[in-house]
Design a protein around this motif. Structure first.
Motif, PDB file in Angstrom:
ATOM      1  N   LYS A 291      29.408  34.070  29.895  1.00  8.97           N
ATOM      2  CA  LYS A 291      30.465  33.971  30.919  1.00  8.97           C
ATOM      3  C   LYS A 291      30.460  35.210  31.805  1.00  8.97           C
ATOM      4  N   ARG A 292      30.439  36.383  31.147  1.00  5.18           N
ATOM      5  CA  ARG A 292      30.469  37.647  31.884  1.00  5.18           C
ATOM      6  C   ARG A 292      29.273  37.746  32.824  1.00  5.18           C
ATOM      7  N   LYS A 293      28.095  37.335  32.328  1.00  6.82           N
ATOM      8  CA  LYS A 293      26.883  37.441  33.148  1.00  6.82           C
ATOM      9  C   LYS A 293      26.979  36.529  34.363  1.00  6.82           C
ATOM     10  N   SER A 343      28.374  49.674  33.409  1.00  4.56           N
ATOM     11  CA  SER A 343      27.774  48.770  34.382  1.00  4.56           C
ATOM     12  C   SER A 343      28.794  47.819  34.987  1.00  4.56           C
ATOM     13  N   HIS A 344      29.843  47.482  34.229  1.00  9.84           N
ATOM     14  CA  HIS A 344      30.767  46.510  34.808  1.00  9.84           C
ATOM     15  C   HIS A 344      31.609  47.083  35.945  1.00  9.84           C
ATOM     16  N   HIS A 345      31.529  48.387  36.128  1.00  8.32           N
ATOM     17  CA  HIS A 345      32.282  48.976  37.231  1.00  8.32           C
ATOM     18  C   HIS A 345      31.447  49.068  38.499  1.00  8.32           C
ATOM     19  N   ASN A 346      30.193  48.711  38.381  1.00 17.57           N
ATOM     20  CA  ASN A 346      29.293  48.884  39.510  1.00 17.57           C
ATOM     21  C   ASN A 346      28.893  47.583  40.134  1.00 17.57           C
ATOM     22  N   HIS A 386      48.930  47.503  35.643  1.00 12.39           N
ATOM     23  CA  HIS A 386      48.019  47.775  34.529  1.00 12.39           C
ATOM     24  C   HIS A 386      46.588  47.460  34.959  1.00 12.39           C
ATOM     25  N   PRO A 387      45.590  48.066  34.287  1.00 14.82           N
ATOM     26  CA  PRO A 387      44.192  47.742  34.610  1.00 14.82           C
ATOM     27  C   PRO A 387      43.925  46.250  34.416  1.00 14.82           C
ATOM     28  N   PHE A 388      43.011  45.747  35.197  1.00 14.24           N
ATOM     29  CA  PHE A 388      42.641  44.330  35.102  1.00 14.24           C
ATOM     30  C   PHE A 388      41.116  44.255  35.138  1.00 14.24           C
ATOM     31  N   PRO A 389      40.489  43.547  34.202  1.00 14.23           N
ATOM     32  CA  PRO A 389      39.018  43.577  34.142  1.00 14.23           C
ATOM     33  C   PRO A 389      38.370  42.762  35.254  1.00 14.23           C
ATOM     34  N   GLY A 390      37.179  43.178  35.647  1.00 13.83           N
ATOM     35  CA  GLY A 390      36.427  42.479  36.691  1.00 13.83           C
ATOM     36  C   GLY A 390      36.326  40.966  36.457  1.00 13.83           C
ATOM     37  N   PRO A 391      35.933  40.522  35.236  1.00 12.00           N
ATOM     38  CA  PRO A 391      35.799  39.069  35.017  1.00 12.00           C
ATOM     39  C   PRO A 391      37.137  38.322  34.954  1.00 12.00           C
ATOM     40  N   GLY A 392      38.229  39.066  35.068  1.00  8.00           N
ATOM     41  CA  GLY A 392      39.550  38.473  35.220  1.00  8.00           C
ATOM     42  C   GLY A 392      39.986  37.595  34.062  1.00  8.00           C
ATOM     43  N   ILE A 429      53.401  51.096  28.702  1.00  2.00           N
ATOM     44  CA  ILE A 429      52.296  50.339  28.110  1.00  2.00           C
ATOM     45  C   ILE A 429      51.052  50.546  28.970  1.00  2.00           C
ATOM     46  N   TRP A 430      49.910  50.730  28.321  1.00  5.26           N
ATOM     47  CA  TRP A 430      48.658  50.897  29.068  1.00  5.26           C
ATOM     48  C   TRP A 430      48.266  49.574  29.722  1.00  5.26           C
ATOM     49  N   GLN A 431      48.382  48.490  28.938  1.00  4.84           N
ATOM     50  CA  GLN A 431      47.942  47.201  29.430  1.00  4.84           C
ATOM     51  C   GLN A 431      48.646  46.086  28.668  1.00  4.84           C
ATOM     52  N   ALA A 432      49.207  45.139  29.403  1.00  4.15           N
ATOM     53  CA  ALA A 432      49.805  43.962  28.753  1.00  4.15           C
ATOM     54  C   ALA A 432      49.291  42.728  29.474  1.00  4.15           C
ATOM     55  N   ASP A 464      43.100  55.977  27.511  1.00  9.15           N
ATOM     56  CA  ASP A 464      42.039  55.674  28.465  1.00  9.15           C
ATOM     57  C   ASP A 464      41.321  54.364  28.170  1.00  9.15           C
ATOM     58  N   GLY A 465      41.887  53.562  27.292  1.00  7.04           N
ATOM     59  CA  GLY A 465      41.282  52.272  26.979  1.00  7.04           C
ATOM     60  C   GLY A 465      40.197  52.349  25.899  1.00  7.04           C
ATOM     61  N   MET A 466      39.838  53.552  25.467  1.00  5.03           N
ATOM     62  CA  MET A 466      38.770  53.690  24.459  1.00  5.03           C
ATOM     63  C   MET A 466      39.272  53.294  23.067  1.00  5.03           C
ATOM     64  N   GLN A 501      44.758  46.600  16.424  1.00  2.00           N
ATOM     65  CA  GLN A 501      44.433  47.870  17.077  1.00  2.00           C
ATOM     66  C   GLN A 501      42.975  47.859  17.521  1.00  2.00           C
ATOM     67  N   LYS A 502      42.647  48.744  18.437  1.00  2.00           N
ATOM     68  CA  LYS A 502      41.249  48.951  18.825  1.00  2.00           C
ATOM     69  C   LYS A 502      40.838  50.338  18.350  1.00  2.00           C
ATOM     70  N   PRO A 503      39.759  50.540  17.620  1.00  4.66           N
ATOM     71  CA  PRO A 503      39.083  49.525  16.846  1.00  4.66           C
ATOM     72  C   PRO A 503      39.971  49.069  15.684  1.00  4.66           C
ATOM     73  N   ALA A 505      39.650  45.730  16.732  1.00  7.19           N
ATOM     74  CA  ALA A 505      39.629  44.724  17.809  1.00  7.19           C
ATOM     75  C   ALA A 505      39.263  45.439  19.113  1.00  7.19           C
ATOM     76  N   THR A 506      39.149  44.707  20.200  1.00  5.76           N
ATOM     77  CA  THR A 506      39.049  45.340  21.518  1.00  5.76           C
ATOM     78  C   THR A 506      40.316  44.974  22.274  1.00  5.76           C
ATOM     79  N   ILE A 507      40.494  45.538  23.440  1.00  2.66           N
ATOM     80  CA  ILE A 507      41.712  45.220  24.198  1.00  2.66           C
ATOM     81  C   ILE A 507      41.616  43.786  24.719  1.00  2.66           C
ATOM     82  N   GLU A 508      40.529  43.494  25.413  1.00  8.62           N
ATOM     83  CA  GLU A 508      40.320  42.127  25.909  1.00  8.62           C
ATOM     84  C   GLU A 508      39.841  41.248  24.755  1.00  8.62           C
ATOM     85  N   TYR A 509      39.891  39.923  24.984  1.00 11.38           N
ATOM     86  CA  TYR A 509      39.514  38.995  23.901  1.00 11.38           C
ATOM     87  C   TYR A 509      38.032  38.645  23.888  1.00 11.38           C
TER      88      TYR A 509
END
Ligand code: XMP
Length: 510
Positions: A291-293, A343-346, A386-392, A429-432, A464-466, A501-503, A505-509
């Motif tokens: 999907k991401r690709k 790479s996903h930021h570029n 809040h931050p929102f990922p490129g693939p939305g 909250i960093w991200q919801a 920082d999302g890490m 929690q991350k780790p 898990a990750t923030i996104e699914y």
């Protein structure tokens, strides 16, 4: 500025953050930065960070000894403390017991590095190796029960070392120690303000871009919006902004960005509607990476097509990106290439489309970007986002992405976020966000059986999302949100709250 040489410590980022909070500029360089790379920055002082290695190991990281010729103060922290001793002719030996966590330190004097502190202070340490012999001219200035050289100074060379971490909050007066080093010892000035930074940045943009045109993809996120506004103030109509409407964005997102951009009188702003393309090429795809690709590929194709069209009319030489500081420094590990970018930021364009890259925010942390946004008078509503990922939303719909699922998720997310914004929770909250699980569950509504989707609400706190922890949102708020979602969104009858929690898990699914 102050240069921080990174030996791979987990807190290296915090050192630069603290210095900037104190009002001075600091930048992280890899430990093996060359003498000329450092000299050209004209630093007022150098900090050697902590790190996981032991100075006695073969191949342990070491910086160039030539930095001593710069004749500027050097402060070593933890690994840096031991390295500075070793490089100056002292000896470090393996300790029998390691010291880890909070400790009370006894200060042998309270001037210079320790000006304004008490005789006993709480610090945070994590080490095993010990100092066996100090170089000549070095004196002990602090100790703990386990550690006879918890800090040293060498007033002639202006070398200092602390075995503990002044940058972490558990070292209660750590900020004072850093402040003493920067302002009293390095004689640095308080000159790091967003206002100053804005002026400096705009001067740099003016010099670099001159009267050439710049293209940029706007995502609706804070980073790209702030970059674009900054550029627009300097180059005006020479800025070309393209927003690719993927159909994977949040409710009203495209409209909100459009309104803001129009208000700021951007002449060259283009929205490319690629919703159909995205949804049809995602049809039947369930694998997260696939999907991401696909999303990345369509995004680049769409952007490239528009860029070519615009290039045929005007000479566009630059591509601007909203890359920020943490994107460049991947985790705290020292890397030979200091500016490795996720790479996903570029936007990686094909070779035949050569642009010079400009990244106006590459020195800033997220909160600094937000401050700059305020300075640029961007709407508060957009800056707080809040931050929102490129693939939305595609990576928040587990499994296949369909139009129906997107519409459901958009509504659920909108209710969740709007309710959070009514409380003080949102800004803490960093991200919801909400995610849609592709299963149906049985429910009952108005005496009728329902068979609908399950949604999961995620809210995390993070620097920082890490790494991230789940946000403790009060039950009464969650209850209200859950009721509203089930009552107002057709297609959902169950709401879960994610407590991972991350780790691990990750923030996104996905
Ligand atoms: P994870 O899910 O890896 O996310 O814990 C960490 C942070 O990165 C964001 N994220 C992305 N941002 N493009 C982006 O621009 C992406 O592909 C992407 N994937 C994750 C995520 O929202 C979180 O803030």
């Amino acid at each position: 500025m102050i240069v921080v040489l990174n030996f791979g410590g987990q807190f290296t980022h915090l050192i630069t953050r603290r210095i900037r909070e104190l009002g001075s500029y600091a930048e992280i360089l890899p430990f093996n930065a060359t003498y000329s790379e450092i000299k050209v920055l004209n630093p007022k002082g150098i900090i050697l960070s902590g790190g996981p290695a032991s100075v006695n190991e073969e191949d342990s990281p070491c910086c160039s000894k030539k930095i001593f010729h710069l004749s500027i103060p050097i402060l070593g922290i933890c690994y840096g403390h031991q390295l500075l001793i070793k490089m100056s002719g002292g000896k470090i030996k393996k300790g029998k017991i390691s010291e880890y966590g909070k400790e009370t330190i006894t200060l042998l004097h309270r001037k210079g590095l320790f000006k304004g502190l008490s005789e006993k202070e709480q610090v945070w340490l994590s080490h095993r190796d010990k100092v066996e012999r100090l170089p000549k001219n070095f004196s002990v200035i602090a100790r703990t029960p386990q550690c006879s050289v918890a800090a040293f100074s060498s007033e002639i060379e202006k070398f200092y070392g602390v075995q503990f971490h002044p940058e972490v909050v558990h070292t209660l007066r750590g900020k004072k120690i850093l402040s003493n080093f920067i302002f009293d010892i390095c004689m640095e000035k308080k000159n790091w303000t967003v206002k100053n930074y804005k002026k400096r940045l705009q001067k740099e943009i003016r010099e670099r871009v001159d009267n050439k045109a710049v293209i940029m993809a706007l995502s609706g996120g804070v980073d790209s919006l702030v970059s674009a506004t900054l550029l627009h103030e300097v180059i005006g109509d020479n800025l070309y902004c393209v927003l690719v409407d993927t159909g994977l964005m949040r409710k009203n997102e495209v409209i909100d960005v459009k309104k803001t951009i129009r208000k700021m009188r951007f002449k060259n702003f283009y929205i490319v509607n690629a919703r159909e393309e995205f949804i049809s090429r995602l049809s039947g795809i369930t694998n997260p990476e696939e999907k991401r690709k696909i999303i990345g590929r369509i995004f680049i194709e769409t952007f490239e097509k528009k860029a070519k069209e615009l290039q045929s009319k005007s000479r566009i030489e630059f591509l601007a990106q909203g890359t920020i500081y943490p994107d460049r420094i991947e985790s705290a590990q020292p890397s030979k290439t200091a500016s490795k970018i996720k790479s996903h930021h570029n936007i990686i364009l094909p070779d035949n489309m050569k642009f010079k890259i400009i990244e106006p925010l590459h020195e800033l942390y997220k909160d600094e970007v937000r401050k700059l946004g305020k300075e640029l008078k961007l709407p508060e509503e957009l800056i707080r986002r809040h931050p929102f990922p490129g693939p939305g939303l595609a990576i928040r719909i587990l499994g296949e992405v369909t139009k129906k699922r997107l519409d459901i998720l958009r509504e659920v997310d909108y209710i969740y976020i709007s309710e959070l914004k009514k409380t003080e929770q949102y800004d803490n909250i960093w991200q919801a966000f909400a995610a849609l699980l592709p299963f149906r569950a049985v429910g009952v509504m108005g005496d009728k059986r329902t068979y609908e989707y399950i949604v999961s609400l995620r809210a995390v706190t993070s620097k920082d999302g890490m790494t991230a922890d789940w946000a403790r949102i009060p039950y009464r708020i969650l209850e209200k949100i859950s009721n509203k979602i089930v009552n107002q969104v057709n297609g959902v009858n169950r709401v879960l709250f994610d407590i991972s929690q991350k780790p691990p898990a990750t923030i996104e699914y996905e």
